[in-house]
Design a protein around this motif. Structure first.
Motif, mmCIF file in Angstrom:
data_model
loop_
_atom_site.group_PDB
_atom_site.id
_atom_site.type_symbol
_atom_site.label_atom_id
_atom_site.label_comp_id
_atom_site.label_asym_id
_atom_site.label_seq_id
_atom_site.Cartn_x
_atom_site.Cartn_y
_atom_site.Cartn_z
ATOM 1 N N VAL A 187 0.837 -1.203 0.000
ATOM 2 C CA VAL A 187 0.000 0.000 0.000
ATOM 3 C C VAL A 187 0.873 1.255 0.000
ATOM 4 O O VAL A 187 0.659 2.175 -0.800
ATOM 5 N N VAL A 188 1.881 1.278 0.861
ATOM 6 C CA VAL A 188 2.729 2.475 0.981
ATOM 7 C C VAL A 188 3.496 2.737 -0.312
ATOM 8 O O VAL A 188 3.556 3.881 -0.795
ATOM 9 N N LEU A 189 4.093 1.681 -0.888
ATOM 10 C CA LEU A 189 4.883 1.883 -2.105
ATOM 11 C C LEU A 189 4.009 2.262 -3.297
ATOM 12 O O LEU A 189 4.436 3.060 -4.146
ATOM 13 N N GLU A 190 2.808 1.738 -3.381
ATOM 14 C CA GLU A 190 1.912 2.148 -4.470
ATOM 15 C C GLU A 190 1.475 3.595 -4.301
ATOM 16 O O GLU A 190 1.411 4.347 -5.270
ATOM 17 N N LEU A 191 1.183 3.997 -3.070
ATOM 18 C CA LEU A 191 0.835 5.410 -2.843
ATOM 19 C C LEU A 191 2.005 6.321 -3.196
ATOM 20 O O LEU A 191 1.821 7.383 -3.806
ATOM 21 N N ALA A 192 3.234 5.905 -2.844
ATOM 22 C CA ALA A 192 4.418 6.697 -3.200
ATOM 23 C C ALA A 192 4.577 6.760 -4.714
ATOM 24 O O ALA A 192 4.925 7.819 -5.271
ATOM 25 N N ASN A 193 4.344 5.652 -5.401
ATOM 26 C CA ASN A 193 4.432 5.638 -6.862
ATOM 27 C C ASN A 193 3.432 6.606 -7.479
ATOM 28 O O ASN A 193 3.761 7.342 -8.417
ATOM 29 N N GLU A 194 2.225 6.625 -6.955
ATOM 30 C CA GLU A 194 1.211 7.540 -7.487
ATOM 31 C C GLU A 194 1.538 9.002 -7.165
ATOM 32 O O GLU A 194 1.236 9.893 -7.965
ATOM 33 N N MET A 195 2.173 9.237 -6.025
ATOM 34 C CA MET A 195 2.619 10.608 -5.707
ATOM 35 C C MET A 195 3.683 11.067 -6.701
ATOM 36 O O MET A 195 3.671 12.220 -7.146
ATOM 37 N N VAL A 196 4.614 10.170 -7.039
ATOM 38 C CA VAL A 196 5.644 10.516 -8.020
ATOM 39 C C VAL A 196 4.998 10.787 -9.378
ATOM 40 O O VAL A 196 5.384 11.740 -10.075
ATOM 41 N N ASP A 197 4.014 9.975 -9.765
ATOM 42 C CA ASP A 197 3.293 10.237 -11.016
ATOM 43 C C ASP A 197 2.633 11.613 -10.987
ATOM 44 O O ASP A 197 2.677 12.353 -11.967
ATOM 45 N N ARG A 198 2.044 11.959 -9.867
ATOM 46 C CA ARG A 198 1.382 13.259 -9.750
ATOM 47 C C ARG A 198 2.383 14.404 -9.859
ATOM 48 O O ARG A 198 2.152 15.384 -10.551
ATOM 49 N N ILE A 199 3.545 14.257 -9.217
ATOM 50 C CA ILE A 199 4.575 15.305 -9.280
ATOM 51 C C ILE A 199 5.138 15.420 -10.695
ATOM 52 O O ILE A 199 5.341 16.521 -11.220
ATOM 53 N N THR A 200 5.367 14.277 -11.334
ATOM 54 C CA THR A 200 5.953 14.267 -12.674
ATOM 55 C C THR A 200 5.000 14.847 -13.709
ATOM 56 O O THR A 200 5.412 15.611 -14.581
ATOM 57 N N HIS A 201 3.723 14.499 -13.631
ATOM 58 C CA HIS A 201 2.753 14.941 -14.634
ATOM 59 C C HIS A 201 2.095 16.275 -14.287
ATOM 60 O O HIS A 201 1.416 16.853 -15.131
ATOM 61 N N GLY A 202 2.251 16.745 -13.067
ATOM 62 C CA GLY A 202 1.733 18.051 -12.697
ATOM 63 C C GLY A 202 0.323 18.073 -12.156
ATOM 64 O O GLY A 202 -0.103 19.088 -11.621
#
Length: 148
Positions: free
Chosen positions: A55-70
Protein backbone atom coordinates in the motif's frame (compact mmCIF):
# COMPACT_ATOMS: atom_id res chain seq x y z
CA UNK A 1 18.53 15.37 -13.67
CA UNK A 2 16.15 15.08 -10.76
CA UNK A 3 14.96 11.94 -8.98
CA UNK A 4 11.39 12.08 -10.27
CA UNK A 5 12.43 12.20 -13.92
CA UNK A 6 14.84 9.27 -13.49
CA UNK A 7 12.19 7.32 -11.61
CA UNK A 8 9.66 7.94 -14.38
CA UNK A 9 12.19 6.80 -17.02
CA UNK A 10 12.92 3.60 -15.07
CA UNK A 11 9.20 2.88 -14.68
CA UNK A 12 8.59 3.46 -18.40
CA UNK A 13 11.42 1.04 -19.22
CA UNK A 14 9.94 -1.62 -16.90
CA UNK A 15 6.43 -1.10 -18.32
CA UNK A 16 7.92 -1.49 -21.81
CA UNK A 17 9.07 -4.99 -20.85
CA UNK A 18 5.57 -6.06 -19.78
CA UNK A 19 2.66 -6.99 -22.03
CA UNK A 20 0.13 -4.25 -22.70
CA UNK A 21 -1.39 -2.40 -20.87
CA UNK A 22 0.65 -1.04 -17.94
CA UNK A 23 -1.77 -2.62 -15.46
CA UNK A 24 0.19 -5.87 -15.86
CA UNK A 25 3.26 -4.10 -14.48
CA UNK A 26 1.23 -2.90 -11.50
CA UNK A 27 -0.09 -6.42 -10.88
CA UNK A 28 3.40 -7.95 -11.04
CA UNK A 29 4.84 -5.21 -8.84
CA UNK A 30 2.11 -5.65 -6.23
CA UNK A 31 2.70 -9.40 -6.01
CA UNK A 32 6.50 -9.05 -5.90
CA UNK A 33 6.39 -6.38 -3.20
CA UNK A 34 3.98 -8.53 -1.16
CA UNK A 35 6.21 -11.61 -1.43
CA UNK A 36 9.41 -9.69 -0.65
CA UNK A 37 7.66 -7.98 2.28
CA UNK A 38 6.84 -11.39 3.72
CA UNK A 39 10.48 -12.43 3.40
CA UNK A 40 11.95 -9.16 4.66
CA UNK A 41 9.56 -8.84 7.59
CA UNK A 42 9.76 -12.59 8.31
CA UNK A 43 6.00 -12.75 8.48
CA UNK A 44 3.64 -15.31 6.95
CA UNK A 45 1.78 -14.16 3.86
CA UNK A 46 -1.49 -14.23 5.79
CA UNK A 47 -0.19 -11.45 8.05
CA UNK A 48 -1.70 -8.01 7.43
CA UNK A 49 1.77 -6.49 7.92
CA UNK A 50 2.86 -7.86 4.54
CA UNK A 51 0.29 -5.59 2.87
CA UNK A 52 1.63 -2.40 4.43
CA UNK A 53 4.63 -2.09 2.04
CA UNK A 54 2.38 -2.80 -0.95
CA UNK A 55 0.00 0.00 0.00
CA UNK A 56 2.73 2.48 0.98
CA UNK A 57 4.88 1.88 -2.10
CA UNK A 58 1.91 2.15 -4.47
CA UNK A 59 0.84 5.41 -2.84
CA UNK A 60 4.42 6.70 -3.20
CA UNK A 61 4.43 5.64 -6.86
CA UNK A 62 1.21 7.54 -7.49
CA UNK A 63 2.62 10.61 -5.71
CA UNK A 64 5.64 10.52 -8.02
CA UNK A 65 3.29 10.24 -11.02
CA UNK A 66 1.38 13.26 -9.75
CA UNK A 67 4.58 15.30 -9.28
CA UNK A 68 5.95 14.27 -12.67
CA UNK A 69 2.75 14.94 -14.63
CA UNK A 70 1.73 18.05 -12.70
CA UNK A 71 -1.80 16.96 -11.79
CA UNK A 72 -3.82 13.97 -10.72
CA UNK A 73 -5.18 11.66 -13.39
CA UNK A 74 -7.77 10.08 -11.09
CA UNK A 75 -9.10 7.63 -13.63
CA UNK A 76 -5.62 6.16 -14.18
CA UNK A 77 -4.53 6.54 -10.55
CA UNK A 78 -7.47 4.56 -9.17
CA UNK A 79 -7.01 1.81 -11.74
CA UNK A 80 -3.28 1.60 -10.95
CA UNK A 81 -4.07 1.24 -7.23
CA UNK A 82 -6.67 -1.44 -7.89
CA UNK A 83 -4.31 -3.39 -10.16
CA UNK A 84 -1.47 -3.24 -7.62
CA UNK A 85 -3.50 -4.10 -4.53
CA UNK A 86 -6.00 -6.61 -5.95
CA UNK A 87 -4.09 -9.93 -5.88
CA UNK A 88 -2.21 -9.37 -2.62
CA UNK A 89 -5.52 -8.52 -0.90
CA UNK A 90 -7.32 -11.50 -2.48
CA UNK A 91 -4.56 -13.98 -1.61
CA UNK A 92 -4.16 -12.67 1.93
CA UNK A 93 -7.93 -12.92 2.46
CA UNK A 94 -7.97 -16.49 1.14
CA UNK A 95 -5.05 -17.45 3.38
CA UNK A 96 -6.85 -16.01 6.40
CA UNK A 97 -10.26 -17.53 5.60
CA UNK A 98 -8.89 -20.95 4.58
CA UNK A 99 -5.90 -21.76 6.82
CA UNK A 100 -5.47 -25.13 5.13
CA UNK A 101 -3.92 -23.19 2.22
CA UNK A 102 -0.97 -22.22 4.42
CA UNK A 103 -0.57 -25.45 6.38
CA UNK A 104 2.66 -27.34 5.95
CA UNK A 105 2.69 -31.11 5.81
CA UNK A 106 6.13 -32.70 6.04
CA UNK A 107 6.88 -35.41 3.49
CA UNK A 108 6.90 -39.05 4.53
CA UNK A 109 4.75 -41.14 6.79
CA UNK A 110 2.74 -39.54 9.53
CA UNK A 111 3.68 -40.74 13.01
CA UNK A 112 1.07 -40.91 15.72
CA UNK A 113 1.93 -39.45 19.07
CA UNK A 114 2.40 -42.14 21.73
CA UNK A 115 -0.77 -41.15 23.56
CA UNK A 116 -2.80 -41.35 20.36
CA UNK A 117 -1.32 -44.77 19.57
CA UNK A 118 -2.22 -46.04 23.06
CA UNK A 119 -5.77 -44.76 22.68
CA UNK A 120 -6.11 -46.61 19.40
CA UNK A 121 -4.72 -49.83 20.84
CA UNK A 122 -6.97 -49.53 23.92
CA UNK A 123 -10.04 -49.12 21.72
CA UNK A 124 -9.39 -52.35 19.81
CA UNK A 125 -10.41 -55.71 21.23
CA UNK A 126 -7.52 -57.98 22.20
CA UNK A 127 -6.30 -60.17 19.39
CA UNK A 128 -6.59 -63.91 19.88
CA UNK A 129 -3.37 -65.92 19.61
CA UNK A 130 -2.55 -67.05 16.11
CA UNK A 131 -0.45 -70.19 15.88
CA UNK A 132 1.78 -71.23 13.05
CA UNK A 133 1.99 -74.93 12.16
CA UNK A 134 5.13 -75.20 14.29
CA UNK A 135 3.23 -73.88 17.34
CA UNK A 136 4.70 -70.36 17.53
CA UNK A 137 2.45 -67.35 18.11
CA UNK A 138 2.62 -65.30 14.88
CA UNK A 139 0.93 -62.07 16.05
CA UNK A 140 4.31 -60.38 16.43
CA UNK A 141 5.45 -61.56 13.01
CA UNK A 142 2.45 -59.90 11.43
CA UNK A 143 3.43 -56.67 13.18
CA UNK A 144 7.05 -56.96 12.03
CA UNK A 145 8.82 -58.54 15.03
CA UNK A 146 10.16 -61.98 15.89
CA UNK A 147 7.81 -64.88 16.74
CA UNK A 148 6.88 -65.28 20.41
Amino acid sequence: MNFFLRYEQAINWIVGLCPQPDKFAHTYAGLLIWLFAGLALRRPLHSVWTLVPVVVLELANEMVDRITHGSWAWHDTLRDMAATWFWPFVLLTCFRLFPVLTSYRPPGKAVLAPSAQNEIEGALPPMAPMRAPDGHDVRGVLAGSEPV
